[in-house]
Design an enzyme around this catalytic site. Structure first.
Site, PDB file in Angstrom:
ATOM      1  N   GLU A 124      -8.027   5.241  -0.727  1.00 56.61           N
ATOM      2  CA  GLU A 124      -7.262   4.768  -1.896  1.00 56.61           C
ATOM      3  C   GLU A 124      -8.046   3.678  -2.643  1.00 56.61           C
ATOM      4  O   GLU A 124      -7.460   2.871  -3.359  1.00 56.61           O
ATOM      5  CB  GLU A 124      -5.886   4.216  -1.468  1.00 56.61           C
ATOM      6  CG  GLU A 124      -5.016   5.149  -0.624  1.00 56.61           C
ATOM      7  CD  GLU A 124      -4.381   6.296  -1.395  1.00 56.61           C
ATOM      8  OE1 GLU A 124      -4.685   6.463  -2.585  1.00 56.61           O
ATOM      9  OE2 GLU A 124      -3.606   7.044  -0.765  1.00 56.61           O
ATOM     10  N   HIS A 148      -0.879  -1.484   0.981  1.00 58.98           N
ATOM     11  CA  HIS A 148      -0.186  -0.188   0.973  1.00 58.98           C
ATOM     12  C   HIS A 148       0.306   0.100   2.389  1.00 58.98           C
ATOM     13  O   HIS A 148      -0.447  -0.052   3.352  1.00 58.98           O
ATOM     14  CB  HIS A 148      -1.137   0.910   0.498  1.00 58.98           C
ATOM     15  CG  HIS A 148      -0.676   2.301   0.809  1.00 58.98           C
ATOM     16  ND1 HIS A 148       0.585   2.762   0.455  1.00 58.98           N
ATOM     17  CD2 HIS A 148      -1.274   3.336   1.460  1.00 58.98           C
ATOM     18  CE1 HIS A 148       0.712   4.013   0.869  1.00 58.98           C
ATOM     19  NE2 HIS A 148      -0.393   4.380   1.481  1.00 58.98           N
ATOM     20  N   HIS A 150       3.288   2.635   4.893  1.00 60.56           N
ATOM     21  CA  HIS A 150       4.214   3.773   4.956  1.00 60.56           C
ATOM     22  C   HIS A 150       5.545   3.281   5.530  1.00 60.56           C
ATOM     23  O   HIS A 150       5.775   3.372   6.743  1.00 60.56           O
ATOM     24  CB  HIS A 150       3.621   4.888   5.828  1.00 60.56           C
ATOM     25  CG  HIS A 150       2.407   5.533   5.237  1.00 60.56           C
ATOM     26  ND1 HIS A 150       1.764   6.600   5.832  1.00 60.56           N
ATOM     27  CD2 HIS A 150       1.716   5.289   4.091  1.00 60.56           C
ATOM     28  CE1 HIS A 150       0.736   6.968   5.086  1.00 60.56           C
ATOM     29  NE2 HIS A 150       0.682   6.178   4.024  1.00 60.56           N
ATOM     30  N   GLU A 178      18.747 -11.291  -2.508  1.00 54.29           N
ATOM     31  CA  GLU A 178      17.366 -11.803  -2.613  1.00 54.29           C
ATOM     32  C   GLU A 178      16.523 -11.015  -3.614  1.00 54.29           C
ATOM     33  O   GLU A 178      15.490 -11.499  -4.080  1.00 54.29           O
ATOM     34  CB  GLU A 178      16.657 -11.682  -1.245  1.00 54.29           C
ATOM     35  CG  GLU A 178      17.101 -12.677  -0.212  1.00 54.29           C
ATOM     36  CD  GLU A 178      16.836 -14.115  -0.627  1.00 54.29           C
ATOM     37  OE1 GLU A 178      15.689 -14.422  -0.979  1.00 54.29           O
ATOM     38  OE2 GLU A 178      17.794 -14.909  -0.628  1.00 54.29           O
ATOM     39  N   HIS A 219       5.837   9.189   0.351  1.00 55.00           N
ATOM     40  CA  HIS A 219       4.579   8.632   0.874  1.00 55.00           C
ATOM     41  C   HIS A 219       4.741   7.187   1.359  1.00 55.00           C
ATOM     42  O   HIS A 219       4.716   6.934   2.564  1.00 55.00           O
ATOM     43  CB  HIS A 219       3.500   8.752  -0.217  1.00 55.00           C
ATOM     44  CG  HIS A 219       2.140   8.318   0.212  1.00 55.00           C
ATOM     45  ND1 HIS A 219       0.989   8.670  -0.438  1.00 55.00           N
ATOM     46  CD2 HIS A 219       1.728   7.514   1.236  1.00 55.00           C
ATOM     47  CE1 HIS A 219      -0.068   8.141   0.171  1.00 55.00           C
ATOM     48  NE2 HIS A 219       0.369   7.433   1.184  1.00 55.00           N
TER      49      HIS A 219
HETATM   50  P1  13P Z   1      -7.087   5.531   4.509  1.00 59.84           P
HETATM   51  O1  13P Z   1      -7.235   5.646   6.010  1.00 59.84           O
HETATM   52  O2  13P Z   1      -8.193   6.230   3.775  1.00 59.84           O
HETATM   53  O3  13P Z   1      -6.931   4.085   4.082  1.00 59.84           O
HETATM   54  O4  13P Z   1      -5.763   6.295   4.087  1.00 59.84           O
HETATM   55  C1  13P Z   1      -4.513   5.914   4.592  1.00 59.84           C
HETATM   56  C2  13P Z   1      -3.410   6.131   3.638  1.00 59.84           C
HETATM   57  O5  13P Z   1      -2.333   5.640   3.865  1.00 59.84           O
HETATM   58  C3  13P Z   1      -3.646   6.968   2.427  1.00 59.84           C
HETATM   59  O6  13P Z   1      -2.586   6.876   1.536  1.00 59.84           O
HETATM   60 ZN    ZN Z   2      -0.711   6.199   2.470  1.00 59.81          ZN
END
Ligand code: 13P
Ligand code: ZN
Length: 283
Positions: A124, A148, A150, A178, A219
């Site tokens: 990313e 980022h 998940h 909040e 995602h």
């Molecule tokens: P990377 O291991 O390349 O950082 O990818 C993980 C991810 O969450 C992609 O959206």
């Molecule tokens: Zn991801």
């Protein structure tokens, strides 16, 4: 205490570990980057200098295509490696992390430290560079961190509701007092795009002109802020609110939520300027 590159790496790895402990970074999920002040660059005797490579993702030919990021020309970033597990950053930082420098035109990068054993920046990378570029300009250089992750409740939300920026923001603001404080501008939403793609990077950058955080359908979330704590704190607030929502609907119909009047009261008390376009849609 004065921070050094190595104490900073520990801090970075600690944040990654915190994200993993929350269950938001299964396998290699998630990535982190941070724009480095000169005082936090790796010591000169531990630096190397790889050849310059274009910043864009590999095209059909397998070669990366350069994008231009004049806002971050010359800047250095500590960034996670593609395929790295966040829980392993502590264990072997130089394999799972690297420091990259952007060239004077803003279209190539080279590795100054890390990515041992032929590692490379996260898949990313383009999204991270776009976000740094946009946020550096908008925040007058204040915003330096991008995370980022998940997050499961947020991901689940994208399977059960039709969403857009306004629907998502209203839901969050009205489920936890909040929220309007943490993100008066709202939270963005992007319908599913291929992970690591230019389309995802470009759409995310566009949203980050107005928001600090964007939810990627099916995602996860990506957010930017001045430092790792504040950026992770923002994600924690958003994910927790989503958990509250899912717990509430699992227990029955939602009968109460923060009203527009109550939200305005909070905004007034803390002298906030919430996103008027979204606020006007709350009855
Ligand atoms: P990377 O291991 O390349 O950082 O990818 C993980 C991810 O969450 C992609 O959206
Ligand atoms: Zn991801």
């Amino acid at each position: 205490m004065k921070q050094t590159f190595h104490s900073f790496i520990d801090r970075f790895a600690q944040t990654a570990n915190d994200i993993w402990l929350k269950g938001w970074a299964e396998a290699n999920a998630g990535n982190i980057s941070l724009r480095l002040d000169d005082s936090l660059l790796p010591p000169k005797n531990s630096r190397r200098s790889s050849k310059w490579q274009p910043t864009g993702p590999p095209a059909q030919s397998g070669r990366r295509a350069g994008r231009e990021f004049p806002q971050i020309a010359g800047d250095c970033f500590l960034i996670s490696a593609a395929g790295s597990f966040l829980k392993n950053f502590k264990l072997s930082p130089d394999e799972n992390l690297g420091v990259i420098q952007i060239d004077s035109e803003g279209s190539n990068y080279r590795v100054l430290w890390g990515f041992a054993r032929n590692g490379a920046p996260t898949s990313e990378l383009l999204t991270h560079l776009y976000i740094h570029s946009v946020r550096k300009k908008i925040s007058n250089g204040k915003d330096k961190a991008v995370i980022h992750a998940h997050c499961p409740a947020l991901s689940a939300l994208t399977f059960i509701l039709p969403l857009d920026d306004a629907r998502l923001t209203k839901l969050l603001w009205q489920m936890h007092a909040e929220c309007i404080l943490a993100f008066p501008e709202g939270v963005g939403f992007i319908p599913w795009q291929m992970p690591g793609s230019s389309a995802l990077a470009e759409k995310t950058a566009e949203k980050l002109k107005n928001f600090h955080a964007v939810l990627w359908q099916f995602h996860g979330i990506i957010a930017a802020g001045p430092d790792l704590d504040k950026t992770l704190g923002l994600i924690e607030t958003i994910e927790k609110t989503c958990e509250i929502y899912i717990k509430a609907i699992s227990a029955g119909r939602i009968k109460n939520k923060l009203s527009k009047k109550q939200l305005l009261k909070i905004a007034d008390h803390f002298r906030l300027k919430p996103n008027q376009k979204i606020l006007s849609q709350i009855k």
